[in-house]
Scaffold this motif. Structure first.
Motif, PDB file in Angstrom:
ATOM      1  N   UNK A 352      -0.763   1.770  -9.323  1.00 32.70           N
ATOM      2  CA  UNK A 352       0.115   1.236  -8.313  1.00 32.70           C
ATOM      3  C   UNK A 352      -0.092   0.223  -7.665  1.00 32.70           C
ATOM      4  N   UNK A 353      -1.477   0.205  -7.001  1.00 27.95           N
ATOM      5  CA  UNK A 353      -1.993  -1.121  -6.284  1.00 27.95           C
ATOM      6  C   UNK A 353      -1.971  -2.066  -7.096  1.00 27.95           C
ATOM      7  N   UNK A 354      -2.302  -2.277  -8.477  1.00 28.88           N
ATOM      8  CA  UNK A 354      -1.989  -3.571  -9.222  1.00 28.88           C
ATOM      9  C   UNK A 354      -1.300  -4.062  -9.048  1.00 28.88           C
ATOM     10  N   UNK A 355      -0.145  -3.120  -9.930  1.00 29.05           N
ATOM     11  CA  UNK A 355       1.836  -3.471  -9.560  1.00 29.05           C
ATOM     12  C   UNK A 355       1.914  -3.997  -8.019  1.00 29.05           C
ATOM     13  N   UNK A 356       1.615  -3.320  -7.391  1.00 31.22           N
ATOM     14  CA  UNK A 356       2.152  -3.781  -5.850  1.00 31.22           C
ATOM     15  C   UNK A 356       1.292  -5.003  -5.539  1.00 31.22           C
ATOM     16  N   UNK A 357      -0.348  -5.675  -6.379  1.00 29.55           N
ATOM     17  CA  UNK A 357      -0.887  -6.774  -5.484  1.00 29.55           C
ATOM     18  C   UNK A 357       0.258  -7.750  -7.179  1.00 29.55           C
ATOM     19  N   UNK A 358       0.696  -6.994  -7.986  1.00 32.20           N
ATOM     20  CA  UNK A 358       1.306  -7.701  -8.517  1.00 32.20           C
ATOM     21  C   UNK A 358       2.324  -8.678  -7.973  1.00 32.20           C
TER      22      UNK A 358
END
Length: 376
Positions: A352-358
């Motif tokens: 989830x954090x990786x997608x938000x950062x993306x």
């Protein structure tokens, strides 16, 4: 000072789409609480309950499925699809969206195409090992694509894992076990089996469990049977099925409790379920949906190969299989412990954090490093 983001998130129908969508929304809000998020779904899916419960606004457009054979509905398809794109575009305009995130399902294609028309950045997360049609469309125009499994075939896809809400991603199965068993009606020491066919249920799994129930009860197995919406199990007299140690419910809101309480779980191998079983470290018997494009079997591949789950064809998941293989496994504590450890080793918790950062970096916004995050 950078203006807070305004993001429209799209997806719906089943919990398998809605849960990762909400998890990414949570992560966006965690990285910047001022982020404005509006969800788009249909009026018929679980999103009508789950999205507002998670604290997000839901707007709806009409569901436009593709008819499978020539019919009047097929003739009406272009007009309905055009109307859905127009409705999606109105939501993008009203919310002054700066970006769109889609996770798949009927609702996503109109949103993707409306965003493309407005030249808005599109971000896609594909939860299944084999991509669905909507995300194949969205990925063609996407600024960023994340995937829960390798081999989706989507152009430019980055393997990030399955976005899941913080209370699942950070769960400690051992620490939760006692309270979870009490909350779900299990006794302290009896072997605990949790059965689920997903939010919509699985009639074939339900029937097999019903047929095997006498043998399971006779061995002291306690069962939480999550039958799915409107799929109550009935006995010969037409009354809800009962047996010692057996409880049936249509839905469980706190699945992290189910993962913690279960010595073994029987489930469909939906992408969300497979990834959550791995994060929790819960041993499982996976029964892929026998229809569709075969993505559920692919979803299970890595977890089964690692030894964290058993795979059985839907047609072979019978009362006989349950009373031999499943029952024996429930009584084999070393085997369950080994499966749990193997499953846990497959878990990924930062999707989830990786997608938000993306999304944030794709729009030129900074994002905190993953190591500085605290799960919500």
């Amino acid at each position: 000072m950078t203006e807070p983001l305004r993001v429209v998130i799209a997806g719906g129908g089943t919990a398998g789409h809605i849960t990762p969508m909400i998890a990414i929304a949570d992560a966006l809000r965690e990285q910047d609480p001022a982020t404005s998020i509006t969800a788009v779904g249909t009026a018929l899916g679980l999103e009508t309950r789950l999205v507002p419960e998670a604290g997000y606004e839901l707007r709806t457009i009409n569901k436009v499925p593709m008819p499978r054979r020539p019919s009047l509905d097929l003739l009406k398809l272009p007009f309905r699809f055009s109307a859905a794109i127009k409705a999606a575009g109105a939501i993008l305009d009203q919310t002054r969206a700066q970006a769109v995130l889609g996770v798949g399902g009927y609702v996503c294609t109109p949103v993707y195409l409306a965003a493309k028309k407005r030249k808005l950045p599109i971000f896609v997360h594909e939860a299944n090992a084999r991509a669905g049609l909507a995300n194949k469309v969205g990925a063609r125009y996407a600024t960023g694509v994340g995937a829960a499994f390798s081999g989706t075939g989507l152009p430019g896809a980055k393997l990030v894992g399955m976005p899941m809400r913080g209370f699942v991603a950070t769960m400690d199965r051992s620490a939760m076990r006692e309270s979870a068993r009490a909350a779900l009606g299990f006794s302290a020491k009896a072997p605990a089996l949790v059965v689920t066919g997903g939010s919509s249920g699985a009639a074939s799994i339900n029937a097999a469990i019903g047929a095997a129930l006498p043998a399971l009860s006779a061995k002291g197995i306690e069962i939480l049977h999550i039958t799915g919406r409107d799929k109550v199990m009935l006995d010969a007299a037409g009354e809800p099925l009962t047996a010692p140690g057996y409880r049936q419910v249509e839905y469980v809101d706190s699945m992290e409790q189910a993962y913690a309480a279960a010595d073994l779980m029987v489930a469909r191998s939906g992408a969300g379920t497979v990834c959550e079983l791995a994060v929790a470290g819960t041993p499982s018997v996976l029964v892929p949906l026998p229809i569709g494009n075969g993505e559920q079997r692919l979803n299970a591949t890595d977890l089964v190969a690692a030894g964290g789950a058993l795979l059985v064809n839907d047609a072979e998941f019978t009362a006989e299989f349950i009373t031999s293989t499943v029952l024996n496994l429930l009584l084999d504590h070393p085997a369950l412990a080994s499966m749990g450890a193997a499953a846990k080793a497959q878990g990924r918790t930062d999707a989830a954090a990786a997608m938000a950062t993306m999304i944030r970096t794709g729009l030129g916004h900074s994002a905190p490093p993953l190591t500085s995050r605290t799960e919500s």
